[in-house]
Structures are given as C-alpha cells and as structure tokens.
Design an enzyme around this catalytic site. Structure first.
Site: not given
Length: 410
Positions: A20, A104, A133, A187
């Site tokens: 990605d 994050r 996210d 994932s």
C-alpha cells in the site's frame, strides 16, 4: 485536508514499505510532482526477526527518495506512550489493550517534526477511509501543527481495490511481495506492544480464527506443561525490573513478550466498534501487555485506597475510548492522565505472576507502602478491630432499604 489541486511543495509520508505505502509513494510522486520524504518508525515490528525496516529503506532508495528517515523509537514508545496508558489499566470495550491505537500519536508527532526539519508543507498516511487510523493520524497531525496539509490517498485516488493496486504496482515495476500476488489471507500491524490481524479470512466472525494467523504466541494447548514464574518490579506505577534485574522499558516489554508468547498468553479475538461507526473483527496478540496488566492491577490491589481504585476503574473506559478514537493529544486525556498519575505515587513493589497455558495469574505481591493490614484482616483473634462496631454500620446502611420496603407495602 489537502486537495490534489492544492500546490504541495514537499510531503512526509508514513512509510512501511508494504504494498500500500509503496504504491502511495509512487502515486504521490506522479500526482504532486514534488519531493517526498519517507519516515519509517521502528516501534518493535521486527522483534521476531522480521526485515520490514531494512526493506522499507531499500524500497525508498529504489524509488529515488533522497531523504529517508528510519528511526528507532522503541524506548520512547514504551516509556512515554505505553507505560502511561498502562497506569490506567486501559482496555477498550473491556478487552482490547490498544496496541495499534497507542502507536499512532507517536508516529504522527514525529512526522510533523520531520516536516518542520525538512521544510515539508504536507504529510501523508496510508490508512483507509473505513478505519480508525485515518482519524488517529490526522487528529495527531492537527494537534501538533494546525496548518499542516494532509494527504489521505485512500479517500481521493481511484485505486479503490486490491486488483487496481496490484495492477498499478505491476505497471510501475514496484516490488510486490510473493505472498501478496494472490489474495492476502489477512493484514497485520505490529509493534512492541502487540500484533493485530484483520480482514480476509477473519471477516466472517462466525468462523474461528485459523491458527496460522497467530504470529507472536504459541497455542495454549501447545505451551509448556510446566508453569513459569516472573517477578515484576514497579516504581510509581511503571514496571522497572524482571526477576530483580532493572531494565529499560522497551527491553522489559520485549522480554515479557517472549515469556508470554511461549506460554500462549495474550490472544484476543474481538468484534469491536470502530470510531467511524461499523463493527470490525480483530485478532490481537499482546503477550507482554497481558502479563503487565495483571501485574499492575496486582500491585495496585495493595497500594490504592478503595475510593481511588474504584474511581480509576470508572475513569478507565473513558480514557481508553479517547486513545482508541485518536484523542491522545486532547486536554481531556491529559486531565485524566494527571489524575491517574497522581494515584500512582505509592504504586511500587513486586508482583509474581504465574504463566501457564494462556493464563497470567498473580500469585504473590509485596509493596513497601501497602495498605493491607494483616492484623485487621485476619480471621484469628485480634486486638484492633471491634466486630460489634459492624452492627451499627450495617443498620445505618440498611435504613433506606427499610424505609423503601415500608413505603412500598403501604
């Protein structure tokens, strides 16, 4: 939110080196025709022998990136983010130890700092428009720099499917990992606190999680038949030692991961409520964190007054939700943190945890500032507690119940 028509001079991309973000990197170069800086945070994702960090750097170099940041943030991650969160015993929806969510804000903060260092006027992340996210990254960006331009490709480009991503990668001769050539089974996101897995084979919550999904933990059924014991030392609410040996925060957590993983500890299969409104299934492995949570609650059981302990438990769901939803840098999180940290001044001592077949059980605890008074709690004869005092105590608390009963009977 930056539009593709906006003039962008330089972009800092949160870059993992996976399919990605590799596609995003090339797409940014084509779309904005400007310099891109890549930033890869080492948060412990390669602890189990992976090569993600090295590969990310090589791929960025191959794509002509001149400014490549690969930074070891493991210590600051555990010391300044994970440990403050664990002082609160934070669990989202009573179960999730927030391994992805807590990483994050650190990544976002460092991205903004790199933007300032390199003269970039925009930052970019690879989160999709369906998940949490995107919110966490962007709330972090704006909290650290209200004027930054934010690029979120998944919300603007036309590469909205896996087939289109692979086609784009093939056309631009981008390396595609062999296991990505077909349908990826799931994932993952990994750091020192946890590994999370979602999507594909996990999207049907009526089907059990295949065992091959788990990466950091042995199946409890296959774990050793003999229990292991670990003593964790605490100072002011933070773990500081294992079996008497003082360790840096990230080393301590890594060792707990090894111990917990070997004994099948820390697996969670959860259907959770995302901030954007949908339910999603996640499979999480948090071996060291699961041990740490049990131990921290064990030392608090000795050192926290009942009122403080119960108030902490009332505040915890709100605190956990703030982190899950991306509000680490909010004033309300900081207010709660101040209250939590105040409660931890005497949370020091040692806790022994038994590790066996997927369970982390506190079996012993000692604290210099313990509130446990054996001469009061004993079942044997004592000289400090008058049991007759309990009669009046009970009658006072029963008074309103008596009055309610008499009224209801007319």
């Amino acid at each position: 939110m930056s539009k593709m028509s906006d003039k962008i001079n330089k972009i800092v991309l949160a870059y993992s080196g996976g399919l990605d973000t590799s596609v995003i990197l090339k797409w940014l170069q084509e779309t904005y025709a400007c310099e891109v800086v890549t930033f890869t945070a080492d948060l412990g994702q390669d602890e189990n022998g992976g090569t993600e960090l090295e590969e990310a750097q090589k791929k960025a170099q191959a794509l002509g990136i001149k400014e490549i940041y690969v930074e070891d943030l493991r210590e600051v991650f555990v010391r300044d983010y994970v440990f403050p969160m664990f002082r609160a015993n934070a669990l989202y929806e009573g179960a999730y130890l927030l391994g992805t969510a807590i990483a994050r804000p650190l990544i976002a903060k460092r991205q903004i700092e790199i933007a300032a260092e390199t003269g970039a006027d925009a930052v970019c992340h690879g989160a999709t428009g369906k998940g949490n996210d995107q919110v966490r990254f962007e709330l972090g960006y704006y909290a650290c720099n209200p004027d930054i331009k934010v690029i979120a490709p998944w919300r603007t480009w036309d590469l909205g499917s896996r087939a289109k991503l692979l086609d784009y990668a093939t056309r631009h001769q981008l390396p595609v990992p062999k296991d990505k050539q077909g349908e990826a089974p799931f994932s993952t996101d990994a750091n020192l606190l946890h590994v999370s897995s979602e999507g594909k084979v996990l999207e049907d919550p009526s089907q059990p999680c295949p065992d091959y999904v788990y990466q950091r933990t042995t199946a409890p059924e296959q774990a050793p038949d003999r229990a292991a014991f670990v003593e964790i030392g605490f100072a002011a609410g933070d773990a500081i030692s294992l079996d008497g040996k003082t360790l840096p925060p990230h080393i301590l957590l890594a060792k707990l991961n090894q111990l917990g993983g070997a004994h099948g500890i820390g697996r969670l299969d959860l259907v959770e409520n995302r901030f954007v409104g949908m339910k999603a299934r996640g499979v999480y492995e948090t071996p060291g964190g699961t041990i740490l949570l049990a131990a921290h609650r064990g030392i608090e059981s000795l050192t926290l007054d009942r009122g403080a302990a119960h108030l902490k438990d009332e505040l915890m769901p709100r605190y956990a939700e703030l982190i899950y939803n991306g509000f680490w840098f909010s004033p309300e999180r900081e207010m709660l943190q101040a209250a939590i940290d105040e409660s931890q001044k005497n949370v020091s001592g040692n806790v022994t945890v038994k590790l066996y077949k997927g369970q982390a059980q506190v079996v012993a605890r000692h604290a210099p500032a313990s509130l446990y008074a054996e001469n009061y709690a004993t079942f044997e004869e004592d000289q400090v507690y008058n049991q007759q005092d309990a009669e009046g105590f009970i009658k006072l608390h029963a008074l309103r119940l008596k009055l309610l009963n008499r009224r209801n009977k007319g």
